[in-house]
Design an enzyme around this catalytic site. Structure first.
Site: not given
Ligand SMILES: Cc1ncc(COP(=O)(O)O)c(C=O)c1O
Length: 447
Positions: A156, A225, A251
Site C-alpha cells: 500500500f 502491516d 476495516k
C-alpha cells in the site's frame, strides 16, 4: 454455424445454464446461512437492504457505538470533564484497548497500544526496528552494517512513502522486493523488512511465518502491516515471532472512519524500542514534566501525544462485537464466503468478462475477492446503483470485501448475480473507460 454466431450461441448457452444455476445457488446460500455459527452477529451492526462488501475499506457501524458515544460526550466529557482522564479510564485507554485487540492478533497482553494512524505507526516501527537491528545484530553487536531496508514491492503506497523517508533518516537504502521473494533476497545487509500481510489490491495473503523466519535467519527484523488481515483471519504474532506490527481499526475491526491504529511491539523488544517520536505520553513519568526524556517501561513507549479519546472509545465499543467470537470461526466463514462468491461468479458471469486476481489457494487468500474487469469503474458505479457496494482500484480491479461478522452467503450470491446483470449491458471491450474515470471520482475512495 458461422464463426460470427458461435460466440453468441455460447453466450446464450451460458445464460440458460446461469438461469438454471440461480435457484440452486439461492438454496445453497440459504442453507449455508442457516448453518452459520456467526449469523447472529449481523444484528449487532447497522445495515440496510444493500449488500455491503466494502468492510475491507470502512467497516459497518456496530449498534453499540452511537449510545456509547452519546454517554461519553454527555457524561464523561460534559459532566466529569477533566476528571474523566482518571475516573473514566481515558488515560489508560490506549493500552486497555490494545489488550482488547491483542487476542485477535494472537498477541499476549501488554504488547499492543492503540493510537495515531497506521502511517505514523509504520514510521515508529521502522525507525525503531533499524535502531534495534544496529544494536542486536548490526555494528553495535560487532555485526555487519545492515545498510538496507526491504519493503514489499506491492505495498500500500503509504508504507512505501514512509519507508523511503525512514531510510533517508537512518541512512539506509530502500529496496522494494516482492513479498514472496523476501526469503531469497534478505541478506546480512538487511536491517528490517516491511511487509503487508494481505495485499490491498489483489487480496493475496503473504506467508507471515515463512517470511518472518527467513528474516530472522539473516539477523533482520520483521515489521508487518496487518490492515487487511486483522479481524479477518488468525495472525499469530506471538507464535510466529513477529518483531513489530501495525494496522488500522476501521476495516474488519469496525472502529469507524479514521479510528486510531495500533502498534505491536514484541515484549522482549520493548526495553530496546527507541521511538523516533518520543512524545510525553511515552515518558516513564508523563506528569513529572521532566525536561529529560526517560521512556516508559512497557508498550506505553509506543505512545506519542494526547490520545484521540472520542475515536478511541468508539473503537472500544465497536470491539464488543467480538465478544465470544473465535477468529478461527471468522476465518472459516471468510474462506467459505469467498469460495462461494467465486463459484457464483464463475456460473453467472459470461466467460472472459472478469478474471480473478485473488489466489484460489486458501493459504494465499485474505478476505476479499479482486476481479480484473474492463470498464471496472463504470461496472462498480452500476453495482452500487443496484445496491451492491464494493469498490474499484486502478486501473481495472473490482474489489469485494467479505466481513464474516455481518456478510451472509445470500449477500455473496446476490452480488455475483448483480455483477452478471450489470455486465450484460456494460460493454466488455474497455470502451467504457472514459465513464470509468468519472465513476472513480464519485465512488468510495478509501482503501
Ligand atoms: C495496507 C494499508 N496500510 C496503510 C493504510 C493507510 O493507513 P492510514 O490509516 O495511515 O491512512 C491502508 C489504508 O487502507 C492500508 O490498506
Amino acid at each position: 454455424m458461422s464463426e460470427d454466431t458461435a460466440p453468441q450461441a455460447a453466450d446464450a448457452a451460458h445464460a440458460v445454464a446461469a438461469a438454471a444455476a440461480r435457484d440452486d445457488f439461492a438454496a445453497r446460500a440459504a442453507e449455508l446461512d442457516a448453518g452459520d455459527p456467526l449469523s447472529g452477529k449481523r444484528a449487532e451492526f447497522v445495515l440496510d437492504e444493500a449488500v455491503y462488501l466494502d468492510g475491507n475499506s470502512l467497516g459497518a457501524l456496530p449498534q453499540a457505538v452511537p449510545e456509547r458515544l452519546r454517554e461519553v460526550v454527555a457524561h464523561e466529557w460534559g459532566e466529569l470533564r477533566i476528571r474523566s482522564w482518571t475516573e473514566s479510564g481515558w488515560w489508560t485507554a490506549p493500552e486497555r484497548i490494545g489488550d482488547r485487540i491483542a487476542p485477535l492478533l494472537g498477541a499476549a497482553p501488554g504488547q499492543v497500544v492503540v493510537g495515531d494512524s497506521t502511517s505514523v505507526n509504520v514510521f515508529k516501527a521502522l525507525v525503531a526496528a533499524v535502531r534495534m537491528a544496529d544494536e542486536t545484530t548490526g555494528p553495535a553487536a560487532g555485526g555487519p552494517a545492515r545498510d538496507e531496508i526491504l519493503v514489499d514491492a506491492a505495498t500500500f503506497p503509504t508504507d512505501g512513502y514512509i519507508a523511503r523517508s525512514a531510510a533517508r533518516l537512518t541512512g539506509r537504502t530502500l529496496r522494494p522486493v516482492e513479498a514472496a521473494r523476501m526469503p531469497a533476497e534478505v541478506s546480512e545487509r538487511t536491517a528490517v523488512a516491511l511487509v503487508n500481510h494481505v495485499d490491498y489490491r489483489t487480496g493475496r495473503l503473504n506467508d507471515l511465518p515463512g517470511v518472518t523466519a527467513a528474516l530472522h535467519r539473516a539477523g533482520a527484523l520483521a515489521v508487518w502491516d496487518l490492515c487487511h488481515s486483522a479481524g479477518a483471519l488468525p495472525v499469530g504474532l506471538d507464535a510466529h515471532g513477529v518483531d513489530l506490527a501495525v494496522g488500522c481499526t476501521y476495516k474488519y475491526l469496525n472502529g469507524g472512519p479514521g479510528s486510531p491504529a495500533y502498534l505491536y511491539v514484541r515484549a522482549e523488544h520493548q526495553p530496546r524500542f527507541d521511538s523516533p517520536l518520543p512524545g510525553w505520553n511515552s515518558h516513564a513519568d508523563p506528569f513529572g514534566m521532566d525536561p529529560e526524556y526517560v521512556p516508559a517501561a512497557g508498550i506505553e513507549r509506543g505512545r506519542v501525544g494526547t490520545p484521540d479519546i472520542l475515536s478511541l472509545l468508539a473503537l472500544e465499543a465497536a470491539l464488543e462485537a467480538w465478544e465470544g467470537v473465535a477468529i478461527e470461526d471468522v476465518r472459516a466463514k471468510s474462506l467459505a464466503l469467498t469460495d462461494f462468491f467465486l463459484e457464483c461468479v464463475r456460473a453467472y458471469v459470461p466467460r472472459g468478462r472478469v478474471r480473478s486476481v485473488t489466489p484460489e489457494a486458501h493459504h494465499e487468500r485474505g478476505s476479499q475477492v479482486a476481479l480484473e474487469c474492463a470498464g471496472a469503474g463504470e461496472v462498480m458505479g452500476e453495482l452500487i446503483r443496484h445496491g451492491v457496494i464494493g469498490d474499484f482500484r486502478h486501473p481495472d480491479v473490482l474489489r469485494f470485501g467479505f466481513t464474516p461478522l455481518y456478510t451472509s452467503f445470500a449477500d455473496a450470491e446476490r452480488a455475483a448475480r448483480t455483477l452478471a446483470e450489470v455486465l450484460a449491458y456494460v460493454p466488455g471491450d474497455g470502451s467504457a473507460s472514459a465513464v470509468a474515470a468519472g465513476a472513480q471520482e464519485q465512488g468510495p475512495v478509501m482503501t
